[in-house]
Scaffold this motif. Structure first.
Motif, short mmCIF file in Angstrom:
data_model
loop_
_atom_site.label_atom_id
_atom_site.label_comp_id
_atom_site.label_asym_id
_atom_site.label_seq_id
_atom_site.Cartn_x
_atom_site.Cartn_y
_atom_site.Cartn_z
N ARG A 195 40.71 38.10 50.17
CA ARG A 195 39.32 37.82 50.53
C ARG A 195 38.57 37.35 49.30
O ARG A 195 38.64 37.96 48.25
N PHE A 196 37.87 36.28 49.47
CA PHE A 196 37.01 35.77 48.42
C PHE A 196 35.58 35.87 48.92
O PHE A 196 35.27 35.41 50.02
N TYR A 197 34.75 36.48 48.14
CA TYR A 197 33.37 36.68 48.55
C TYR A 197 32.45 35.88 47.65
O TYR A 197 32.66 35.81 46.45
N GLN A 198 31.44 35.31 48.25
CA GLN A 198 30.40 34.64 47.48
C GLN A 198 29.08 35.29 47.86
O GLN A 198 28.75 35.42 49.04
N ILE A 199 28.35 35.69 46.85
CA ILE A 199 27.06 36.32 47.07
C ILE A 199 26.06 35.26 47.52
O ILE A 199 25.92 34.22 46.88
N PRO A 200 25.35 35.50 48.62
CA PRO A 200 24.33 34.53 49.05
C PRO A 200 23.26 34.34 47.98
O PRO A 200 22.88 35.30 47.28
N PHE A 201 22.78 33.13 47.87
CA PHE A 201 21.81 32.79 46.83
C PHE A 201 20.59 33.71 46.85
O PHE A 201 20.12 34.18 45.81
N LYS A 243 20.66 37.06 44.98
CA LYS A 243 20.50 36.96 43.53
C LYS A 243 19.02 36.96 43.13
O LYS A 243 18.67 37.44 42.05
N TRP A 262 25.33 37.46 37.34
CA TRP A 262 26.04 36.99 38.52
C TRP A 262 27.16 36.04 38.18
O TRP A 262 28.13 35.93 38.90
N GLU A 263 27.03 35.31 37.09
CA GLU A 263 28.04 34.33 36.71
C GLU A 263 28.14 34.27 35.19
O GLU A 263 27.14 34.45 34.50
N HIS A 279 29.74 31.46 32.66
CA HIS A 279 30.39 30.16 32.54
C HIS A 279 31.25 30.16 31.28
O HIS A 279 30.78 30.46 30.19
#
Length: 73
Positions: free
Chosen positions: A5-11, A14, A22-23, A25
């Motif tokens: 499962r890959f989850y992406q937090i809704p904008f 944040k 959250w990230e 780079h």
């Protein structure tokens, strides 16, 4: 049999927590692996062997009852 499962937090989430990181780079390719609800006799040995074969690390979140059932794992 196994699912990834890959989850992406809704904008908008944040926006409610601006002080969270959250990230990050980076040019380095990194993945963080976690396993929940173990250990189990069916999967844990295979997971540990696979991690060892690739010299990979992971974080395990264990359930107390499972730890009591399988202390050797």
């Amino acid at each position: 049999m196994y699912s990834v499962r890959f989850y992406q937090i809704p904008f908008f989430v944040k926006l409610f927590f601006p002080n969270y990181i959250w990230e990050i780079h980076t040019k380095e390719k990194t993945i963080y692996i976690t396993f929940d609800d173990g250990p189990t006799q069916e999967l844990t040995p295979w997971i540990l062997e696979t991690l060892a074969a690739y010299n990979a690390k992971a974080t395990f979140f264990c359930v107390g009852q499972n730890v009591e059932k399988h202390p050797e794992l």
